[in-house]
Scaffold this active site. Structure first.
Site, PDB file in Angstrom:
ATOM      1  N   LEU A   1     -17.210  -0.001   1.240  1.00  0.00           N
ATOM      2  CA  LEU A   1     -18.591   1.127   1.409  1.00  0.00           C
ATOM      3  C   LEU A   1     -17.964   1.179  -0.325  1.00  0.00           C
ATOM      4  CD1 LEU A   1     -16.637   3.788   3.520  1.00  0.00           C
ATOM      5  CD2 LEU A   1     -18.598   2.351   3.645  1.00  0.00           C
ATOM      6  N   GLY A   2     -17.878   0.016  -1.314  1.00  0.00           N
ATOM      7  CA  GLY A   2     -17.870  -0.147  -2.171  1.00  0.00           C
ATOM      8  C   GLY A   2     -17.255  -0.169  -3.477  1.00  0.00           C
ATOM      9  N   GLY A   3     -15.723   0.248  -2.733  1.00  0.00           N
ATOM     10  CA  GLY A   3     -14.802   0.150  -3.337  1.00  0.00           C
ATOM     11  C   GLY A   3     -13.614   0.788  -4.615  1.00  0.00           C
ATOM     12  N   PHE A   4     -15.368   1.584  -5.152  1.00  0.00           N
ATOM     13  CA  PHE A   4     -15.058   2.844  -6.169  1.00  0.00           C
ATOM     14  C   PHE A   4     -15.951   3.096  -6.113  1.00  0.00           C
ATOM     15  CE2 PHE A   4     -13.603  -1.681  -7.109  1.00  0.00           C
ATOM     16  CZ  PHE A   4     -12.573  -1.198  -7.603  1.00  0.00           C
TER      17      PHE A   4
ATOM     18  N   TYR B   1       0.810  -0.609  -0.130  1.00  0.00           N
ATOM     19  CA  TYR B   1       0.192   0.202  -0.154  1.00  0.00           C
ATOM     20  C   TYR B   1       0.544   1.483  -0.039  1.00  0.00           C
ATOM     21  CZ  TYR B   1      -3.781  -3.063   1.735  1.00  0.00           C
ATOM     22  OH  TYR B   1      -5.206  -3.971   1.836  1.00  0.00           O
TER      23      TYR B   1
ATOM     24  N   PHE C   1     -13.297  -3.171   1.291  1.00  0.00           N
ATOM     25  CA  PHE C   1     -14.286  -2.829   0.449  1.00  0.00           C
ATOM     26  C   PHE C   1     -16.022  -2.554   1.072  1.00  0.00           C
ATOM     27  CE2 PHE C   1     -12.173  -2.758  -4.259  1.00  0.00           C
ATOM     28  CZ  PHE C   1     -11.531  -2.582  -3.893  1.00  0.00           C
TER      29      PHE C   1
HETATM   30  N1  LIG Z   1      -7.067  -8.064   1.301  1.00  0.00           N
HETATM   31  C1  LIG Z   1      -7.166  -7.060   0.202  1.00  0.00           C
HETATM   32  O1  LIG Z   1      -7.491  -7.628  -0.634  1.00  0.00           O
HETATM   33  C2  LIG Z   1      -8.434  -5.722  -0.155  1.00  0.00           C
HETATM   34  C3  LIG Z   1      -8.565  -4.815  -1.329  1.00  0.00           C
HETATM   35  C4  LIG Z   1      -9.034  -3.690  -0.614  1.00  0.00           C
HETATM   36  C5  LIG Z   1      -9.048  -3.335   0.548  1.00  0.00           C
HETATM   37  N2  LIG Z   1      -7.920  -4.269   1.081  1.00  0.00           N
HETATM   38  C6  LIG Z   1      -8.393  -3.085   2.907  1.00  0.00           C
HETATM   39  O2  LIG Z   1      -9.272  -2.816   2.748  1.00  0.00           O
HETATM   40  C7  LIG Z   1      -9.722  -2.155   3.894  1.00  0.00           C
HETATM   41  C8  LIG Z   1     -11.152  -1.088   3.564  1.00  0.00           C
HETATM   42  O3  LIG Z   1     -11.561  -1.438   2.200  1.00  0.00           O
HETATM   43  P1  LIG Z   1     -10.468  -0.147   1.150  1.00  0.00           P
HETATM   44  O4  LIG Z   1     -10.114   1.684   2.245  1.00  0.00           O
HETATM   45  O5  LIG Z   1     -11.252   0.252   0.097  1.00  0.00           O
HETATM   46  O6  LIG Z   1     -12.949   0.388   1.267  1.00  0.00           O
HETATM   47  P2  LIG Z   1     -14.064   1.432   0.556  1.00  0.00           P
HETATM   48  O7  LIG Z   1     -15.204   0.682   0.580  1.00  0.00           O
HETATM   49  O8  LIG Z   1     -13.495   1.155  -0.996  1.00  0.00           O
HETATM   50  O9  LIG Z   1     -13.752   2.538   1.095  1.00  0.00           O
HETATM   51  C9  LIG Z   1     -12.973   3.402   0.919  1.00  0.00           C
HETATM   52  C10 LIG Z   1     -13.029   4.645  -0.440  1.00  0.00           C
HETATM   53  O10 LIG Z   1     -14.322   5.039  -0.087  1.00  0.00           O
HETATM   54  C11 LIG Z   1     -14.473   6.217   0.773  1.00  0.00           C
HETATM   55  N3  LIG Z   1     -14.596   6.829   1.208  1.00  0.00           N
HETATM   56  C12 LIG Z   1     -14.348   6.516   2.840  1.00  0.00           C
HETATM   57  N4  LIG Z   1     -15.550   6.606   3.592  1.00  0.00           N
HETATM   58  C13 LIG Z   1     -16.250   8.206   2.988  1.00  0.00           C
HETATM   59  C14 LIG Z   1     -17.040   8.440   3.530  1.00  0.00           C
HETATM   60  N5  LIG Z   1     -17.575   8.477   4.590  1.00  0.00           N
HETATM   61  N6  LIG Z   1     -17.908   9.631   2.483  1.00  0.00           N
HETATM   62  C15 LIG Z   1     -17.623   8.927   1.148  1.00  0.00           C
HETATM   63  N7  LIG Z   1     -16.362   8.519   1.211  1.00  0.00           N
HETATM   64  C16 LIG Z   1     -15.590   7.320   1.901  1.00  0.00           C
HETATM   65  C17 LIG Z   1     -12.630   7.332   0.532  1.00  0.00           C
HETATM   66  O11 LIG Z   1     -11.691   8.048  -0.826  1.00  0.00           O
HETATM   67  P3  LIG Z   1     -11.837   9.176   0.579  1.00  0.00           P
HETATM   68  O12 LIG Z   1     -10.110   8.739   0.657  1.00  0.00           O
HETATM   69  O13 LIG Z   1     -11.892  10.058  -0.045  1.00  0.00           O
HETATM   70  O14 LIG Z   1     -12.877   9.125   1.423  1.00  0.00           O
HETATM   71  C18 LIG Z   1     -11.933   5.424  -1.213  1.00  0.00           C
HETATM   72  O15 LIG Z   1     -12.009   6.108  -1.660  1.00  0.00           O
HETATM   73  C19 LIG Z   1      -8.461  -1.446   3.047  1.00  0.00           C
HETATM   74  O16 LIG Z   1      -8.880  -0.276   3.300  1.00  0.00           O
HETATM   75  C20 LIG Z   1      -7.259  -2.150   3.048  1.00  0.00           C
HETATM   76  O17 LIG Z   1      -6.472  -2.170   4.343  1.00  0.00           O
HETATM   77  C21 LIG Z   1      -7.965  -5.215   1.364  1.00  0.00           C
END
Ligand SMILES: NC(=O)c1ccc[n+]([C@@H]2O[C@H](COP(=O)([O-])OP(=O)(O)OC[C@H]3O[C@@H](n4cnc5c(N)ncnc54)[C@H](OP(=O)(O)O)[C@@H]3O)[C@@H](O)[C@H]2O)c1
Length: 290
Positions: free
Chosen positions: A220-223, A65, A218
């Site tokens: 929160l949907g991821g994208f 990361y 993901f």
């Molecule tokens: N094992 C795997 O393959 C894998 C893959 C992906 C992720 N992960 C882990 O899982 C964790 C969670 O996944 P993720 O972070 O990718 O989750 P996510 O569901 O994609 O949420 C993160 C995204 O949502 C936005 N966001 C977050 N809070 C928000 C809010 N309150 N309002 C509007 N937008 C918001 C973030 O942008 P902003 O920065 O603008 O808030 C970012 O773009 C990661 O951080 C990582 O540690 C693991």
């Protein structure tokens, strides 16, 4: 001012690592969007310190990361939080290979390279052991029927040596979980899951039966936050935001569920952590699940 928030209760990973169910994912600290520009490092350090101040004691990270020409999650965690507070659980994952200049992992580290990847995490985080290490067997995709035994056995040996306390699996099928459990205990699963869609029904049932943490990516949907009619309506009823409803729904769905939402925004951090205070009813949850 420090205001301790509700953290959605607690869970004991592997039966002995007690964490608040509302945690934090570090993937979005270096970059908010998978293809986006680098985030500001100092803002990331503030987010990490604020998260811990608010009660987060479970942070998910990985050595891969990092933003190109920008900050890296492991380095930021160490800079912001070391010497680490007692009880802080840092989970990391190994398996994907990210080559020089690549924006994302593009391949898989073979079994012979996993020990070095664990040592890299120890070095970058400044720890003498790792609390929880997930094997993410594939690069971006893992065929659900591929054997993971050889690679998981490498991590199982490191667990025996005391270098790793608990083992997890990420992006795996129920069959792969069963294969791994023949080799060593699995304390946590990290698959893709958001509460609005039925996914991993069989695997989640195993986690509940065996009390294995399920900390999805993901959430929160991821994208981008999904424009989901049901989540919008529930959010309006509770005076909450859609991300809060998605996270509260996740925690309400199962006692083994842990939330690790990621963000590079201080405001989103506060909003997401406050989701543990959104009390959804069973009807809300049924509506959210469709
Ligand atoms: N094992 C795997 O393959 C894998 C893959 C992906 C992720 N992960 C882990 O899982 C964790 C969670 O996944 P993720 O972070 O990718 O989750 P996510 O569901 O994609 O949420 C993160 C995204 O949502 C936005 N966001 C977050 N809070 C928000 C809010 N309150 N309002 C509007 N937008 C918001 C973030 O942008 P902003 O920065 O603008 O808030 C970012 O773009 C990661 O951080 C990582 O540690 C693991």
């Amino acid at each position: 001012m420090t205001t301790q928030i509700s953290t959605g209760g607690h869970f004991e990973i592997g039966g002995d690592l007690r964490v608040a169910r509302m945690g934090f994912g570090a993937m979005r600290l270096p970059m908010s969007r998978l293809d986006g520009p680098a985030n500001d490092r100092d803002t990331g350090l503030k987010i990490l310190r604020r998260a811990v101040e608010l009660g987060v004691d479970h942070i998910d990270t990985a050595a891969f990361y990092y933003a190109q020409d920008g900050p890296a999650a492991n380095e930021m965690i160490r800079a912001a939080l070391a010497p680490y507070p007692d009880g802080l659980v840092i989970a990391t994952k190994v398996g994907p290979y990210r080559g020089p200049g690549e924006p994302h992992p593009s391949g898989t580290i073979p079994a012979s390279g996993l020990r070095a990847e664990v040592e890299r995490n120890l070095r970058e985080l400044g720890r003498d052991h790792l609390d929880l290490v997930y094997l993410r067997p594939g690069g971006m995709e893992t065929p659900a029927d591929e054997s993971i035994g050889e690679r998981f056995a490498v991590l199982a040996a490191l667990r025996e040596e005391g270098v790793i306390r608990h083992l997890g699996l990420s992006h795996v099928s129920a069959a792969q979980l069963a294969e791994a459990r023949e080799i060593a205990p699995v304390a946590a699963i990290q698959n893709r899951f958001d509460v609005t869609r039925p996914q991993d029904v069989e695997l989640l049932a195993v986690c509940e039966r065996e009390v294995i943490a399920y900390a999805p990516y993901f959430p929160l949907g991821g994208f981008g936050i999904p424009d989901d009619e049901r989540a919008n309506a529930i959010a309006a009823r509770h005076g909450a935001t859609v991300p809060q409803v998605l996270l509260a729904g996740l925690l309400a769905l199962s006692p083994v569920m842990l939330a690790i939402p990621g963000t590079g925004s201080p405001d989103h951090l506060e909003e997401n952590l406050a989701a543990a205070d959104v009390a959804l009813t069973p009807d809300d949850l049924a509506e959210l699940r469709g």
